[in-house]
Design an enzyme around this catalytic site. Sequence first.
Site, PDB file in Angstrom:
ATOM      1  N   SER A 124       0.825  -1.203   0.000  1.00  0.00           N
ATOM      2  CA  SER A 124       0.000   0.000   0.000  1.00  0.00           C
ATOM      3  C   SER A 124       0.857   1.249   0.000  1.00  0.00           C
ATOM      4  O   SER A 124       1.968   1.269   0.554  1.00  0.00           O
ATOM      5  CB  SER A 124      -0.890   0.001   1.248  1.00  0.00           C
ATOM      6  OG  SER A 124      -1.493   1.255   1.458  1.00  0.00           O
ATOM      7  N   TYR A 149      -2.312  -0.402  10.470  1.00  0.00           N
ATOM      8  CA  TYR A 149      -2.466  -1.024   9.159  1.00  0.00           C
ATOM      9  C   TYR A 149      -1.229  -0.746   8.300  1.00  0.00           C
ATOM     10  O   TYR A 149      -0.652  -1.647   7.693  1.00  0.00           O
ATOM     11  CB  TYR A 149      -3.726  -0.498   8.462  1.00  0.00           C
ATOM     12  CG  TYR A 149      -3.749  -0.761   6.968  1.00  0.00           C
ATOM     13  CD1 TYR A 149      -3.996  -2.038   6.475  1.00  0.00           C
ATOM     14  CD2 TYR A 149      -3.507   0.273   6.058  1.00  0.00           C
ATOM     15  CE1 TYR A 149      -4.000  -2.275   5.104  1.00  0.00           C
ATOM     16  CE2 TYR A 149      -3.519   0.034   4.699  1.00  0.00           C
ATOM     17  CZ  TYR A 149      -3.765  -1.240   4.227  1.00  0.00           C
ATOM     18  OH  TYR A 149      -3.759  -1.474   2.878  1.00  0.00           O
ATOM     19  N   LYS A 153       1.886  -3.362   6.670  1.00  0.00           N
ATOM     20  CA  LYS A 153       2.342  -3.412   5.281  1.00  0.00           C
ATOM     21  C   LYS A 153       3.844  -3.145   5.202  1.00  0.00           C
ATOM     22  O   LYS A 153       4.586  -3.833   4.486  1.00  0.00           O
ATOM     23  CB  LYS A 153       1.569  -2.399   4.425  1.00  0.00           C
ATOM     24  CG  LYS A 153       0.092  -2.714   4.250  1.00  0.00           C
ATOM     25  CD  LYS A 153      -0.134  -4.020   3.517  1.00  0.00           C
ATOM     26  CE  LYS A 153      -1.595  -4.239   3.184  1.00  0.00           C
ATOM     27  NZ  LYS A 153      -1.854  -5.563   2.578  1.00  0.00           N
TER      28      LYS A 153
END
Length: 338
Positions: A124, A149, A153
Amino acid sequence: MSILVTGGAGYIGSHTVVELQNAGYEVVVLDNLSNSSKESLNRIKAITGKETVFYQNDINDRAALMEIFQKEKITSCIHFAGLKAVGESVVKPWEYYQNNIAGTLVLLDEMRKHGIKNIIFSSSATVYGDPAFIPITEECPKGTCTNPYGFTKSMLEQILTDMQVADPEWNVILLRYFNPIGAHASGTIGEDPNGIPNNLMPFITQVAVGKLKELGIFGNDYDTPDGTGVRDYIHVVDLANGHVKALSKIAENCGLKIYNLGTGTGYSVFEIIKNFEEATGIKIAYSMKPRRQGDIASCYANADKAKAELDWQAKYGIREMCADAWRWQSQNPRGYGV
């Protein structure tokens, strides 16, 4: 020979399975259905005319992974499976680290035990944090992530990089997505989040279909032209095709590669609303809310590297993204619940 697609019943996963099957690949899907629907696999068959081998299991389930790798002739893995909501990750950090990181470690361990060393990872643009410069190239330094989050990643990128350095037989492609929206042009598959959507476009379409009263806009005092957050929105079918192109690069024994997948154009929240209204003729009610923790002002890509090395670039414009998202929602007002 098959491609294992973890999270293949989800939004990006299902569109990627369609493009993989259309490109002639055999696909095996692993999905625990925590944020997806088995119905998406039936819809995939309606589009492509092909069956998809499906295992309803979790990436943390080592025994299930062993069975898949022993039973199916897997050559590569496209790894989507993971929790993905920025706001939720701030509230539930343990769940995000457990599922996204620990689960991926189990997956990688079973892959290497079975001699499968090709992986395309769903990363991402959030790994850039508050980016050092815009538009963002792959040379932009990874920033301090602004939410759990993003940290999952970034950490998984590091793990995969370290594994490839330690064992050059691995071929690892890290695809850094910007903001996927839209749906398959048929309206057959699309984004169907559980509960209140965390992302902008499904929230807009659910307001348009009457499922939600109004859109909440989180912050109008950012350093952007109209004060709302600016993001690079990419059609989910363009994103799916990026994975097909990445598989061709894997076949070249590419080692470690990193690519941005975006359009190179940033749109504010207000601009997205305006384009949706003009594409559909539907007025979207909204109200202003305080900023969300972890959000940044602007984030959009330079995707020249993917064009040069993968022969990939986004084809669809913002109006098509809006129209396709609305076609899916209007034909499926309750998502896969119909």
